[in-house]
Write a protein that holds these residues in place. Sequence first.
Motif, PDB file in Angstrom:
ATOM      1  N   PRO A 220       0.790  -1.234   0.000  1.00 39.55           N
ATOM      2  CA  PRO A 220       0.000   0.000   0.000  1.00 39.55           C
ATOM      3  C   PRO A 220       0.824   1.287   0.000  1.00 39.55           C
ATOM      4  CG  PRO A 220      -0.873  -1.566   1.567  1.00 39.55           C
ATOM      5  CD  PRO A 220       0.398  -2.151   1.066  1.00 39.55           C
ATOM      6  N   GLY A 221       2.020   1.246   0.565  1.00 42.72           N
ATOM      7  CA  GLY A 221       2.842   2.448   0.600  1.00 42.72           C
ATOM      8  C   GLY A 221       3.345   2.895  -0.756  1.00 42.72           C
ATOM      9  N   ARG A 222       3.358   1.971  -1.728  1.00 41.01           N
ATOM     10  CA  ARG A 222       3.840   2.312  -3.068  1.00 41.01           C
ATOM     11  C   ARG A 222       2.742   2.354  -4.114  1.00 41.01           C
ATOM     12  NH1 ARG A 222       8.572  -1.615  -4.442  1.00 41.01           N
ATOM     13  NH2 ARG A 222       7.529  -2.964  -2.977  1.00 41.01           N
ATOM     14  N   CYS A 223       1.496   2.103  -3.730  1.00 36.51           N
ATOM     15  CA  CYS A 223       0.434   2.073  -4.734  1.00 36.51           C
ATOM     16  C   CYS A 223       0.072   3.485  -5.189  1.00 36.51           C
ATOM     17  CB  CYS A 223      -0.795   1.345  -4.196  1.00 36.51           C
ATOM     18  SG  CYS A 223      -1.705   2.225  -2.925  1.00 36.51           S
ATOM     19  N   LYS A 224      -0.566   3.556  -6.353  1.00 37.15           N
ATOM     20  CA  LYS A 224      -0.974   4.846  -6.922  1.00 37.15           C
ATOM     21  C   LYS A 224      -2.076   5.488  -6.093  1.00 37.15           C
ATOM     22  CE  LYS A 224      -2.777   6.970 -11.098  1.00 37.15           C
ATOM     23  NZ  LYS A 224      -3.050   6.800 -12.507  1.00 37.15           N
ATOM     24  N   GLY A 225      -2.983   4.642  -5.608  1.00 37.22           N
ATOM     25  CA  GLY A 225      -4.112   5.188  -4.870  1.00 37.22           C
ATOM     26  C   GLY A 225      -4.961   4.102  -4.254  1.00 37.22           C
ATOM     27  N   PHE A 226      -6.160   4.497  -3.866  1.00 35.24           N
ATOM     28  CA  PHE A 226      -7.077   3.596  -3.175  1.00 35.24           C
ATOM     29  C   PHE A 226      -8.474   3.746  -3.768  1.00 35.24           C
ATOM     30  CE2 PHE A 226      -3.773   5.193  -0.399  1.00 35.24           C
ATOM     31  CZ  PHE A 226      -3.159   4.010  -0.033  1.00 35.24           C
ATOM     32  N   ILE A 227      -9.148   2.629  -3.896  1.00 35.33           N
ATOM     33  CA  ILE A 227     -10.548   2.630  -4.316  1.00 35.33           C
ATOM     34  C   ILE A 227     -11.361   2.389  -3.058  1.00 35.33           C
ATOM     35  CG2 ILE A 227     -12.328   1.552  -5.731  1.00 35.33           C
ATOM     36  CD1 ILE A 227     -10.029   0.372  -7.431  1.00 35.33           C
ATOM     37  N   VAL A 228     -12.353   3.225  -2.815  1.00 34.94           N
ATOM     38  CA  VAL A 228     -13.238   3.044  -1.673  1.00 34.94           C
ATOM     39  C   VAL A 228     -14.628   2.728  -2.207  1.00 34.94           C
ATOM     40  CG1 VAL A 228     -14.230   4.082   0.398  1.00 34.94           C
ATOM     41  CG2 VAL A 228     -11.893   4.673  -0.292  1.00 34.94           C
ATOM     42  N   TYR A 229     -15.093   1.513  -1.889  1.00 32.75           N
ATOM     43  CA  TYR A 229     -16.443   1.106  -2.262  1.00 32.75           C
ATOM     44  C   TYR A 229     -17.344   1.210  -1.044  1.00 32.75           C
ATOM     45  CZ  TYR A 229     -14.578  -1.094  -6.506  1.00 32.75           C
ATOM     46  OH  TYR A 229     -13.970  -1.338  -7.718  1.00 32.75           O
ATOM     47  N   GLU A 230     -18.486   1.824  -1.232  1.00 35.35           N
ATOM     48  CA  GLU A 230     -19.518   1.799  -0.196  1.00 35.35           C
ATOM     49  C   GLU A 230     -20.523   0.737  -0.629  1.00 35.35           C
ATOM     50  OE1 GLU A 230     -22.411   4.831   2.280  1.00 35.35           O
ATOM     51  OE2 GLU A 230     -21.076   5.623   0.729  1.00 35.35           O
ATOM     52  N   ILE A 231     -20.770  -0.211   0.258  1.00 39.35           N
ATOM     53  CA  ILE A 231     -21.582  -1.370  -0.096  1.00 39.35           C
ATOM     54  C   ILE A 231     -22.742  -1.505   0.881  1.00 39.35           C
ATOM     55  CG2 ILE A 231     -21.564  -3.885  -0.390  1.00 39.35           C
ATOM     56  CD1 ILE A 231     -18.572  -3.611  -1.132  1.00 39.35           C
ATOM     57  N   GLU A 232     -23.933  -1.670   0.327  1.00 38.38           N
ATOM     58  CA  GLU A 232     -25.144  -1.916   1.119  1.00 38.38           C
ATOM     59  C   GLU A 232     -25.897  -3.063   0.499  1.00 38.38           C
ATOM     60  OE1 GLU A 232     -27.647   1.503   1.655  1.00 38.38           O
ATOM     61  OE2 GLU A 232     -26.063   2.640   2.661  1.00 38.38           O
ATOM     62  N   ASP A 233     -26.365  -3.974   1.340  1.00 37.97           N
ATOM     63  CA  ASP A 233     -27.132  -5.131   0.884  1.00 37.97           C
ATOM     64  C   ASP A 233     -26.421  -5.889  -0.237  1.00 37.97           C
ATOM     65  OD1 ASP A 233     -29.237  -4.565   2.695  1.00 37.97           O
ATOM     66  OD2 ASP A 233     -30.061  -3.099   1.282  1.00 37.97           O
ATOM     67  N   GLY A 234     -25.107  -6.008  -0.132  1.00 39.83           N
ATOM     68  CA  GLY A 234     -24.334  -6.770  -1.103  1.00 39.83           C
ATOM     69  C   GLY A 234     -24.120  -6.093  -2.440  1.00 39.83           C
ATOM     70  N   LYS A 235     -24.472  -4.793  -2.535  1.00 35.56           N
ATOM     71  CA  LYS A 235     -24.320  -4.064  -3.794  1.00 35.56           C
ATOM     72  C   LYS A 235     -23.497  -2.799  -3.588  1.00 35.56           C
ATOM     73  CE  LYS A 235     -28.519  -5.770  -5.759  1.00 35.56           C
ATOM     74  NZ  LYS A 235     -29.925  -5.692  -5.789  1.00 35.56           N
ATOM     75  N   ILE A 236     -22.678  -2.486  -4.573  1.00 35.77           N
ATOM     76  CA  ILE A 236     -21.885  -1.260  -4.530  1.00 35.77           C
ATOM     77  C   ILE A 236     -22.802  -0.084  -4.822  1.00 35.77           C
ATOM     78  CG2 ILE A 236     -20.023   0.027  -5.640  1.00 35.77           C
ATOM     79  CD1 ILE A 236     -18.702  -2.748  -6.182  1.00 35.77           C
ATOM     80  N   ILE A 237     -22.858   0.859  -3.880  1.00 36.43           N
ATOM     81  CA  ILE A 237     -23.705   2.038  -4.088  1.00 36.43           C
ATOM     82  C   ILE A 237     -22.887   3.293  -4.362  1.00 36.43           C
ATOM     83  CG2 ILE A 237     -25.634   1.109  -2.757  1.00 36.43           C
ATOM     84  CD1 ILE A 237     -24.731   3.046  -0.471  1.00 36.43           C
ATOM     85  N   ASN A 238     -21.573   3.214  -4.100  1.00 35.04           N
ATOM     86  CA  ASN A 238     -20.713   4.366  -4.376  1.00 35.04           C
ATOM     87  C   ASN A 238     -19.272   3.885  -4.539  1.00 35.04           C
ATOM     88  OD1 ASN A 238     -20.227   7.175  -4.725  1.00 35.04           O
ATOM     89  ND2 ASN A 238     -19.443   7.296  -2.633  1.00 35.04           N
TER      90      ASN A 238
END
Length: 119
Positions: free
Chosen positions: A17-35
């Motif tokens: 993680p210290g060398r990665c380009k960035g981070f993807i943040v998924y917000e998940i509700e009821d087993g589905k990605i909402i954001n």
Amino acid sequence: MKITLATGNYKNVVGHPGRCKGFIVYEIEDGKIINKEERENTFQHNHEHGHNHNGQGGHGTMGQPIAAMLQDCDYFIAKSMGQGFVNQLQKVNVKPAVVENINDAETAALQLVEYLKSN
């Protein structure tokens, strides 16, 4: 639930993680990605400065600003991460998860949700 992943291209999961380009943040509700949010890693760690890897200084403290940036998340996924980074995540109540055989970030996040449901 918010799950964040280390990424190099905002599509696939990577290690260190210290060398990665960035981070993807998924917000998940009821087993589905909402954001989906993309966060740039402005704290990239360069291995060419020469220090030991005993968890003192260097990597052990390097994860502090990254962990602080991700403290609104519940889980963090990467292909690999050092114990110092794991410790920093745990200090801000983010649970670490390592995936070795999944490249696609969305798949990794949804599989973690399925795993959590079944256990």
